[in-house]
Design a protein around this motif. Structure first.
Motif, mmCIF file in Angstrom:
data_model
loop_
_atom_site.group_PDB
_atom_site.id
_atom_site.type_symbol
_atom_site.label_atom_id
_atom_site.label_comp_id
_atom_site.label_asym_id
_atom_site.label_seq_id
_atom_site.Cartn_x
_atom_site.Cartn_y
_atom_site.Cartn_z
ATOM 1 N N ASP A 116 -11.708 0.424 2.020
ATOM 2 C CA ASP A 116 -10.794 0.686 3.130
ATOM 3 C C ASP A 116 -11.576 1.004 4.404
ATOM 4 O O ASP A 116 -12.721 1.438 4.328
ATOM 5 C CB ASP A 116 -9.919 1.893 2.749
ATOM 6 C CG ASP A 116 -8.578 1.903 3.466
ATOM 7 O OD1 ASP A 116 -8.345 1.040 4.334
ATOM 8 O OD2 ASP A 116 -7.760 2.789 3.140
ATOM 9 N N GLU A 169 0.845 -1.193 0.000
ATOM 10 C CA GLU A 169 0.000 0.000 0.000
ATOM 11 C C GLU A 169 0.882 1.245 0.000
ATOM 12 O O GLU A 169 1.866 1.322 0.740
ATOM 13 C CB GLU A 169 -0.924 0.037 1.222
ATOM 14 C CG GLU A 169 -1.745 1.337 1.240
ATOM 15 C CD GLU A 169 -2.782 1.415 2.359
ATOM 16 O OE1 GLU A 169 -2.789 0.550 3.249
ATOM 17 O OE2 GLU A 169 -3.581 2.380 2.312
ATOM 18 N N ASN A 221 -4.408 4.950 -2.121
ATOM 19 C CA ASN A 221 -5.587 5.542 -1.475
ATOM 20 C C ASN A 221 -6.152 6.654 -2.344
ATOM 21 O O ASN A 221 -5.423 7.542 -2.786
ATOM 22 C CB ASN A 221 -5.206 6.121 -0.108
ATOM 23 C CG ASN A 221 -4.863 5.039 0.892
ATOM 24 O OD1 ASN A 221 -5.716 4.259 1.306
ATOM 25 N ND2 ASN A 221 -3.592 4.963 1.254
ATOM 26 N N GLU A 230 -7.897 2.073 -3.378
ATOM 27 C CA GLU A 230 -8.560 1.954 -2.073
ATOM 28 C C GLU A 230 -9.493 3.144 -1.866
ATOM 29 O O GLU A 230 -9.064 4.288 -1.884
ATOM 30 C CB GLU A 230 -7.525 1.901 -0.940
ATOM 31 C CG GLU A 230 -6.651 0.668 -0.981
ATOM 32 C CD GLU A 230 -5.869 0.446 0.319
ATOM 33 O OE1 GLU A 230 -6.029 1.239 1.267
ATOM 34 O OE2 GLU A 230 -5.093 -0.523 0.356
ATOM 35 N N LYS A 287 -10.997 -4.289 3.363
ATOM 36 C CA LYS A 287 -9.916 -4.125 4.331
ATOM 37 C C LYS A 287 -10.498 -3.893 5.718
ATOM 38 O O LYS A 287 -11.169 -2.880 5.956
ATOM 39 C CB LYS A 287 -9.014 -2.947 3.930
ATOM 40 C CG LYS A 287 -8.290 -3.179 2.605
ATOM 41 C CD LYS A 287 -7.225 -2.133 2.346
ATOM 42 C CE LYS A 287 -5.952 -2.426 3.108
ATOM 43 N NZ LYS A 287 -4.872 -1.458 2.764
HETATM 44 MG MG MG Z 1 -5.620 2.577 2.719
#
Ligand code: MG
Ligand code: C2E
Ligand code: MG
Ligand code: MG
Length: 280
Positions: free
Chosen positions: A180, A59, A118, A150, A201
Motif C-alpha cells: 500500500d 478495500e 489494511n 494490504e 498500490k
Molecule cells: Mg489500503
C-alpha cells in the motif's frame, strides 16, 4: 492568634492539561469503548479491473461513529490506536468482519471477489499473525484467494528480514499481499524484488495530478512497467476522473480504486453496486 496575609496558604498548582492532551485522552477512552458499544463500522470501496470493467473486489475501510454523532475518519484515530496498542483488537475485529462480509457476497453470487484489509505494523509484527489469518479463514469459511492483506510500504521496509519471513508464511497460506501507499516510502526495486508480494498500490498523491504533471505521469508509468516486469499487478488509488481512468488504461494499469468508480460504501450498497455493474 491569626496570621496576617494568610501566610500559611498553600498554593496549589494545577498543571493545565493542554486541550490537545485532553482531546487525546478523551479519544483514547472513547476508542477503548467504541468496539464494545458497536461504534466501529466498516465501509467497502470497489476496485475495478481496467481490462474487463469487472468488479475485482473491495478495500475495507474503518469508520468510527462516536456517541456524539460525529463520524471520525481513520486518519484521526488509527495513529492513536497504533500508539496505544488498541489496533490489535480493532484490527482483529476488522479482519473478521471483512471476511464475514466477503462470505455474504460469495453466497449472494459473487464467488471470485477479493476483499482487501489494511494490516497495521503492530499486527504485522506479531509472530503468530499467520495463525490468526488461518483461523479467520477457517472460522469465516472464505478461501485464501478471496483475501488480500494490504501492508504499507513503510511497514514492509521497517524490518526486511521479518517482512520476508512473515510475507513468505502468508503467501504460503494462499492469501494475496498488496504493498500500500507505494512510492511514498523508501523501498527500492531491490526490496520489491525480494518481497513476496502480488500487488502494488500506487499512492493517490501520484494520481491526483496525473493529467497536469508530467512527472507524476512518468512515475505512474514507471511503477506500472516495473511491477509488470517483476510479475506484480498494479492498483491505482485515488482515481477521481474519467481522464485519469483512460490514461491508466493506456498505461495498462490493472485496477483502479477511487471516487470515480465508487466511494466507500456499506456492505449492502456494495452488493447493489456489483449487480448494477454486472448488468451494464
Ligand atoms: Mg489500503
Ligand atoms: P489507504 O489504505 O491508502 O486507503 C485509501 C484511502 O483513500 C481511504 O481513506 C479512501 O477513502 C481514500 N480514497 C479512495 N479513493 C479516493 C479518491 O478518489 N479521492 C480521495 N481524495 N481519496 C480517496 P480513509 O478511508 O480515510 O482511510 C485512510 C487510511 O486509514 C487508509 O489509507 C489506511 O491506511 C487507514 N485505514 C483505514 N481502515 C483501516 C483499518 O481497518 N486498519 C488499519 N490498520 N488502517 C486502516
Ligand atoms: Mg493506499
Ligand atoms: Mg493512504
Amino acid at each position: 492568634y491569626s496570621k496576617e496575609n494568610g501566610g500559611n496558604r498553600l498554593k496549589v498548582y494545577t498543571p493545565a492539561l493542554s486541550s490537545k492532551r485532553v482531546e487525546r485522552f478523551n479519544m483514547e477512552t472513547g476508542l477503548r469503548y467504541a468496539m464494545e458499544r458497536g461504534e466501529l463500522a466498516l465501509n467497502f470501496q470497489p476496485q475495478v479491473s481496467l481490462a474487463s470493467g469487472k468488479v475485482y473486489g473491495a478495500e475495507t475501510l474503518i469508520r468510527w461513529s462516536s456517541s456524539d454523532g460525529k463520524t471520525i475518519q481513520p486518519g484521526e484515530f488509527i495513529p492513536l490506536a497504533e500508539e496505544t496498542g488498541l489496533i490489535i483488537p480493532i484490527g482483529q475485529w476488522v479482519l473478521e468482519q471483512a471476511c464475514r462480509a466477503c462470505r455474504r457476497w460469495i453466497h449472494a453470487g459473487m464467488p471470485s471477489l477479493v476483499i482487501s484489509v489494511n494490516i497495521s505494523a503492530l499486527q504485522f509484527q506479531q509472530d503468530n499473525f499467520p495463525d490468526i489469518v488461518r483461523k479467520v479463514l477457517k472460522d469465516t469459511g472464505i478461501a485464501p484467494h478471496n483475501l488480500c492483506l494490504e501492508i504499507t510500504e513503510h511497514t514492509a521496509v521497517q524490518d526486511m528480514e521479518h517482512s520476508i519471513r512473515m510475507l513468505g508464511q502468508l503467501v504460503e497460506i494462499g492469501v494475496k499481499i498488496a504493498i500500500d501507499d507505494f512510492g511514498m516510502g523508501q523501498s527500492s526495486l531491490y526490496w520489491l524484488k525480494k518481497l513476496p508480494v502480488h500487488i502494488v498500490k500506487i499512492d493517490p498523491s501520484f494520481i491526483r495530478n496525473l493529467m497536469e504533471d508530467s512527472d507524476d505521469d512518468a512515475i505512474a508509468k514507471a511503477v506500472i512497467e516495473m511491477s509488470h516486469s517483476l510479475g506484480l499487478s498494479v492498483t491505482a488509488e485515488g482515481v477521481e476522473t474519467e481522464s485519469q481512468l483512460q490514461r491508466l488504461q493506456q498505461l495498462q494499469c490493472d485496477r483502479i480504486q477511487g471516487f470515480f468508480t465508487g466511494r466507500p460504501m456499506t456492505s449492502e450498497q456494495f452488493v447493489a453496486y456489483f449487480l448494477e455493474i454486472a448488468n451494464w
